[in-house]
Motif scaffolding. Structure first.
Motif, PDB file in Angstrom:
ATOM      1  N   GLN A 157       0.780  -1.146  -0.031  1.00 32.55           N
ATOM      2  CA  GLN A 157      -0.169  -0.041  -0.020  1.00 32.55           C
ATOM      3  C   GLN A 157       0.964   1.107   0.217  1.00 32.55           C
ATOM      4  O   GLN A 157       0.665   2.244  -0.728  1.00 32.55           O
ATOM      5  N   VAL A 158       1.887   1.264   0.791  1.00 32.94           N
ATOM      6  CA  VAL A 158       2.566   2.419   0.935  1.00 32.94           C
ATOM      7  C   VAL A 158       3.701   2.699  -0.242  1.00 32.94           C
ATOM      8  O   VAL A 158       3.550   3.745  -1.104  1.00 32.94           O
ATOM      9  N   VAL A 159       4.124   1.519  -0.897  1.00 37.36           N
ATOM     10  CA  VAL A 159       4.890   1.734  -2.074  1.00 37.36           C
ATOM     11  C   VAL A 159       3.979   1.936  -3.243  1.00 37.36           C
ATOM     12  O   VAL A 159       4.391   2.746  -4.130  1.00 37.36           O
ATOM     13  N   GLY A 160       2.800   1.458  -3.462  1.00 37.99           N
ATOM     14  CA  GLY A 160       1.883   1.716  -4.553  1.00 37.99           C
ATOM     15  C   GLY A 160       1.608   3.311  -4.560  1.00 37.99           C
ATOM     16  O   GLY A 160       1.657   3.890  -5.640  1.00 37.99           O
ATOM     17  N   ALA A 161       1.749   3.984  -3.429  1.00 34.95           N
ATOM     18  CA  ALA A 161       1.464   5.277  -3.435  1.00 34.95           C
ATOM     19  C   ALA A 161       2.619   6.429  -3.470  1.00 34.95           C
ATOM     20  O   ALA A 161       2.330   7.320  -3.738  1.00 34.95           O
ATOM     21  N   ASP A 162       3.910   5.704  -3.412  1.00 35.74           N
ATOM     22  CA  ASP A 162       5.072   6.626  -3.516  1.00 35.74           C
ATOM     23  C   ASP A 162       6.231   5.692  -3.797  1.00 35.74           C
ATOM     24  O   ASP A 162       7.025   5.248  -2.817  1.00 35.74           O
ATOM     25  N   GLU A 163       6.332   5.148  -4.966  1.00 31.19           N
ATOM     26  CA  GLU A 163       7.115   4.124  -5.466  1.00 31.19           C
ATOM     27  C   GLU A 163       8.744   4.680  -5.364  1.00 31.19           C
ATOM     28  O   GLU A 163       9.436   3.795  -4.730  1.00 31.19           O
ATOM     29  N   ARG A 164       8.939   6.010  -5.449  1.00 30.75           N
ATOM     30  CA  ARG A 164      10.401   6.401  -5.342  1.00 30.75           C
ATOM     31  C   ARG A 164      10.736   7.390  -4.256  1.00 30.75           C
ATOM     32  O   ARG A 164      11.716   8.002  -4.354  1.00 30.75           O
ATOM     33  N   GLU A 165       9.863   7.088  -3.249  1.00 28.91           N
ATOM     34  CA  GLU A 165      10.343   7.694  -2.046  1.00 28.91           C
ATOM     35  C   GLU A 165      10.341   9.296  -2.248  1.00 28.91           C
ATOM     36  O   GLU A 165      11.301   9.862  -1.583  1.00 28.91           O
ATOM     37  N   ALA A 166       9.413   9.904  -2.803  1.00 30.66           N
ATOM     38  CA  ALA A 166       9.246  11.098  -2.898  1.00 30.66           C
ATOM     39  C   ALA A 166       8.585  11.762  -1.385  1.00 30.66           C
ATOM     40  O   ALA A 166       8.849  12.812  -1.145  1.00 30.66           O
ATOM     41  N   GLY A 167       7.919  11.000  -0.701  1.00 29.92           N
ATOM     42  CA  GLY A 167       7.732  11.441   0.650  1.00 29.92           C
ATOM     43  C   GLY A 167       7.089  10.324   1.498  1.00 29.92           C
ATOM     44  O   GLY A 167       7.739   9.582   2.251  1.00 29.92           O
ATOM     45  N   LEU A 168       5.677   9.756   1.464  1.00 31.33           N
ATOM     46  CA  LEU A 168       5.128   8.751   2.275  1.00 31.33           C
ATOM     47  C   LEU A 168       5.916   7.554   2.602  1.00 31.33           C
ATOM     48  O   LEU A 168       6.154   7.263   3.597  1.00 31.33           O
ATOM     49  N   ARG A 169       6.580   7.015   1.608  1.00 31.32           N
ATOM     50  CA  ARG A 169       7.414   5.749   1.597  1.00 31.32           C
ATOM     51  C   ARG A 169       8.418   5.782   2.702  1.00 31.32           C
ATOM     52  O   ARG A 169       8.783   4.810   3.095  1.00 31.32           O
ATOM     53  N   ALA A 170       9.037   7.152   2.967  1.00 31.19           N
ATOM     54  CA  ALA A 170       9.938   7.154   3.940  1.00 31.19           C
ATOM     55  C   ALA A 170       9.628   6.427   5.119  1.00 31.19           C
ATOM     56  O   ALA A 170      10.365   6.365   6.094  1.00 31.19           O
ATOM     57  N   ILE A 171       8.267   6.529   5.556  1.00 29.79           N
ATOM     58  CA  ILE A 171       7.835   6.199   6.920  1.00 29.79           C
ATOM     59  C   ILE A 171       8.321   4.488   7.119  1.00 29.79           C
ATOM     60  O   ILE A 171       8.494   4.208   8.218  1.00 29.79           O
ATOM     61  N   LEU A 172       8.559   3.942   5.780  1.00 37.35           N
ATOM     62  CA  LEU A 172       8.987   2.607   6.062  1.00 37.35           C
ATOM     63  C   LEU A 172      10.395   2.323   6.862  1.00 37.35           C
ATOM     64  O   LEU A 172      10.719   1.104   7.244  1.00 37.35           O
ATOM     65  N   ASN A 173      11.046   3.519   7.027  1.00 34.30           N
ATOM     66  CA  ASN A 173      12.437   3.538   7.553  1.00 34.30           C
ATOM     67  C   ASN A 173      12.236   3.759   8.941  1.00 34.30           C
ATOM     68  O   ASN A 173      13.199   4.149   9.667  1.00 34.30           O
ATOM     69  N   PHE A 174      11.053   3.660   9.476  1.00 31.01           N
ATOM     70  CA  PHE A 174      11.056   3.750  11.105  1.00 31.01           C
ATOM     71  C   PHE A 174      11.932   3.005  11.734  1.00 31.01           C
ATOM     72  O   PHE A 174      12.237   1.746  11.653  1.00 31.01           O
ATOM     73  N   GLY A 175      12.924   3.639  12.595  1.00 26.87           N
ATOM     74  CA  GLY A 175      14.051   2.822  13.415  1.00 26.87           C
ATOM     75  C   GLY A 175      15.298   2.694  12.268  1.00 26.87           C
ATOM     76  O   GLY A 175      16.169   2.349  12.876  1.00 26.87           O
ATOM     77  N   HIS A 176      15.335   3.043  10.990  1.00 23.50           N
ATOM     78  CA  HIS A 176      16.252   2.704  10.247  1.00 23.50           C
ATOM     79  C   HIS A 176      17.286   3.773  10.295  1.00 23.50           C
ATOM     80  O   HIS A 176      18.658   3.619  10.003  1.00 23.50           O
ATOM     81  N   THR A 177      16.900   5.245  10.648  1.00 18.71           N
ATOM     82  CA  THR A 177      17.984   6.296  10.654  1.00 18.71           C
ATOM     83  C   THR A 177      18.980   6.063  11.616  1.00 18.71           C
ATOM     84  O   THR A 177      20.300   5.887  11.457  1.00 18.71           O
ATOM     85  N   PHE A 178      18.721   5.645  12.718  1.00 15.35           N
ATOM     86  CA  PHE A 178      19.394   5.297  14.077  1.00 15.35           C
ATOM     87  C   PHE A 178      20.119   3.791  13.644  1.00 15.35           C
ATOM     88  O   PHE A 178      21.257   3.564  13.915  1.00 15.35           O
ATOM     89  N   GLY A 179      19.434   2.945  13.211  1.00 15.27           N
ATOM     90  CA  GLY A 179      19.772   1.830  12.791  1.00 15.27           C
ATOM     91  C   GLY A 179      20.938   1.752  11.838  1.00 15.27           C
ATOM     92  O   GLY A 179      21.750   0.831  12.062  1.00 15.27           O
ATOM     93  N   HIS A 180      20.844   2.484  10.815  1.00 18.06           N
ATOM     94  CA  HIS A 180      21.851   2.482   9.846  1.00 18.06           C
ATOM     95  C   HIS A 180      23.173   3.005  10.404  1.00 18.06           C
ATOM     96  O   HIS A 180      24.250   2.719  10.050  1.00 18.06           O
ATOM     97  N   ALA A 181      23.239   3.891  11.472  1.00 18.97           N
ATOM     98  CA  ALA A 181      24.149   4.467  12.067  1.00 18.97           C
ATOM     99  C   ALA A 181      25.061   3.411  12.919  1.00 18.97           C
ATOM    100  O   ALA A 181      26.120   3.092  13.027  1.00 18.97           O
ATOM    101  N   ILE A 182      23.962   2.479  13.634  1.00 15.29           N
ATOM    102  CA  ILE A 182      24.438   1.481  14.218  1.00 15.29           C
ATOM    103  C   ILE A 182      25.359   0.477  13.491  1.00 15.29           C
ATOM    104  O   ILE A 182      26.358  -0.061  13.660  1.00 15.29           O
ATOM    105  N   GLU A 183      24.753   0.175  12.399  1.00 13.42           N
ATOM    106  CA  GLU A 183      25.245  -0.695  11.577  1.00 13.42           C
ATOM    107  C   GLU A 183      26.581  -0.346  10.869  1.00 13.42           C
ATOM    108  O   GLU A 183      27.635  -1.107  10.854  1.00 13.42           O
ATOM    109  N   ALA A 184      26.771   0.878  10.495  1.00 13.66           N
ATOM    110  CA  ALA A 184      27.988   1.498   9.856  1.00 13.66           C
ATOM    111  C   ALA A 184      28.842   1.708  11.020  1.00 13.66           C
ATOM    112  O   ALA A 184      30.147   1.396  10.985  1.00 13.66           O
TER     113      ALA A 184
END
Lengths: 371, 371
Positions: free
Chosen positions: B233-260
């Motif tokens: 549903q989210v991807v269908g509304a915003d395939e290229r992450e112009a807006g809405l799709r970014a919500i799928l990254n909940f926890g990922h901004t901090f998470g990517h810092a941990i991984e890196a």
């Protein structure tokens, strides 16, 4: 002389090609200031030959549009159109903290345009880019249509993306500083458009070759505009090369074999396409599609542009076999069958296979030492 | 148990996700035979861990669809999601003479899916590919939606493409062979969907965590299906992450810092997202978006999934500073401002910046040694 516009219609990916003298110094040529004016960064990607000539001027022209404008000069030449060089662009972007609104400007010839376009397609899964082609070849062909790529040791342009620029800005003045050999290489792609789409344009090119080789402004402007119009029409009908678009590769199947067989950079792309068009015309004749007079005329035009009309010998023992082996790696090959772009001598092209024996005969004929 | 279908609506790039037990052995799950039946080749790309378990079975299942089916096993792990490994795929394709109709099958977890999808996006500017995810994380998240990428030494997933598969085939039986740590990592992405889109689903996950950790088939089927539905549903509304799709990254901004910061592979992606969601929830609380009870409940669910709820110390002298430095490289960063996915505790997410001081407080709070 006024700036000319050619539009390329691809829905939401549509864009303009601007053609004129002095556009490198003309901020308006780069379009209305972006939404977040002065907010986005810019990276001008060029090469060691072109950057000293034009990069600072372009940076000056863009300074009102971007918060910062940086310049990256890559090593020059087809031999550097590879992953290592592509990575120089990614390194520069990451080191300067470039984000998704950073715009890349490709300032140079076909190699710079292809590699910068591919970098723009991949960096953070896609950032905007603008083509600023400085060679005739890039202005009439490679900067238009969204084909981007790098080479793989096993094949030319094997790794890439269809990714459209925001705009193409062709400054005709840049062509004046081109070495004669590069100018001729560009003429190969200009000549190409006639046999595949518009024989009246081939007549015009034939009549204006001396003016074009002398960089006469009106002649250059017409050649660039008409070439871009034909390319825009073909690409607009078939962006991802499902069918029609393949006709733009007239001369390129043989040409890519020459480039790969000689080692990238030994022959310029346009030189290989020159000899490749002679071979493709001969093959068209062998298959009964075109007559001998057309082959003779096209060969004469290619020669008059100072382009090679004989292919190189790639292998003394089995030259045609080596060509065939290299051509089987072409991207148009399907299930092992090499697909050739053939012409009828009346302005129409088709894409089809051909018996190996005929292909061998054409290669033998074209690679014979000039009389 | 029947096979379930989830559709992802992206116009001409639409496709189906199939979810069921035993699908690896079910030729029908891979769709109607292609147009040129038996004509196109296939390359199954997997890794050294997964290939011995499933690659031959998949090759057998596909044997009726393709003229040839080859298998390539990459080294296993996030540390190998780089250009060198990507090039192994290109080498294999070119050595076997793969053409534009060759289909790639990504058989494995998120790393295999990301790198194989990116190879498919780039090889000859795009060939078809099918996702066959074998981990919970890949089935509920990474195989769906067309994000493909490799890592750059300076940032995770920095080089990639939006490129949709032809189909996603999730065999639930594959999850049963996952190590417990990998299963927990996948649960992090399942848990994610509740706070950003559907709190009833979070209730369900909370109640069924023991069943999920025991790989109870009905529970797994529901978790995978509902996760895919929300993602579709989210991807269908915003395939290229112009807006809405970014919500799928909940926890990922901090998470990517941990991984890196820990070095790719030290923490599993899902583990980093687990601790990252705790930080993002705490930041939501600091900004007055969510209440303490929600943060406490979400933290308890993450802990119950056997995921870390405390972030690692990345730098003894200035830990929060190191997190901030790494997060500024995130792809959602715009003009130097880090964009966080924040939640309201009622099933809604927003993407916004936050003052450094608050972010530092959250990092200090979350990285404190457990009591």
């Amino acid at each position: 002389m006024n700036t000319q516009h050619v539009s390329i219609a691809l829905g939401e990916r549509s864009y303009s090609i601007l053609i004129g003298a002095g556009l490198l110094d003309c901020a308006d040529a780069f379009g209305a200031a972006p939404e977040a004016a002065g907010n986005g960064r810019a990276l001008i990607v060029s090469n060691e030959t072109v950057a000293p000539l034009y990069a600072r001027r372009l940076a000056q022209t863009l300074s009102g549009r971007h918060a910062s404008v940086q310049i990256l000069a890559l090593p020059d030449g087809e031999a550097y159109k590879n992953w290592q060089t592509l990575n120089l662009i990614f390194d520069a972007l990451l080191q300067q903290g470039a984000d998704r609104k950073t715009t890349l400007y490709a300032l140079g010839g076909g190699v710079v345009g292809d590699i910068t376009g591919f970098a723009a397609a991949c960096y953070m899964r896609g950032v905007p880019f603008v083509q600023v082609p400085t060679t005739l070849l890039a202005q009439v062909d490679s900067s238009v249509g969204g084909k981007t790529a790098i080479n793989h040791p096993l094949g030319k342009n094997m790794i890439g993306a269809f990714y459209q620029p925001q705009r193409v800005v062709c400054d005709l003045d840049a062509i004046k500083t081109l070495p004669a050999r590069e100018l001729s290489a560009g003429l190969a792609e200009v000549i190409k458009y006639g046999p595949i789409a518009d024989m009246a344009f081939l007549d015009w090119v034939e009549a204006h070759l001396p003016a074009l080789r002398a960089c006469e402004p009106q002649a250059l402007a017409h050649a660039v505009r008409r070439s871009c119009e034909i390319k825009a029409q073909v690409v607009g009908a078939d962006e991802r090369e499902a069918g029609l678009r393949a006709i733009l590769n007239f001369g390129h199947t043989f040409g890519h074999a020459i480039e790969a067989g000689m080692g990238y950079g030994a022959w310029l792309h346009g030189e290989a396409v020159g000899a490749g068009m002679v071979m493709a015309a001969m093959l068209s004749q062998e298959l009964g599609l075109a007559d001998a007079a057309f082959v003779q005329r096209l060969t004469a035009i290619i020669a008059a542009a100072s382009l090679p009309v004989h292919g190189p010998v790639l292998n003394a023992a089995d030259n045609a076999g080596r060509y065939l082996e290299l051509m089987r790696l072409d991207k148009k090959t399907l299930a092992g069958e090499i697909r050739f772009v053939l012409v009828d001598g009346l302005g129409q092209a088709i894409v089809r296979g051909a018996p190996d024996a005929l292909v061998r005969r054409v290669i033998d004929r074209c690679c014979a030492a000039p009389a």
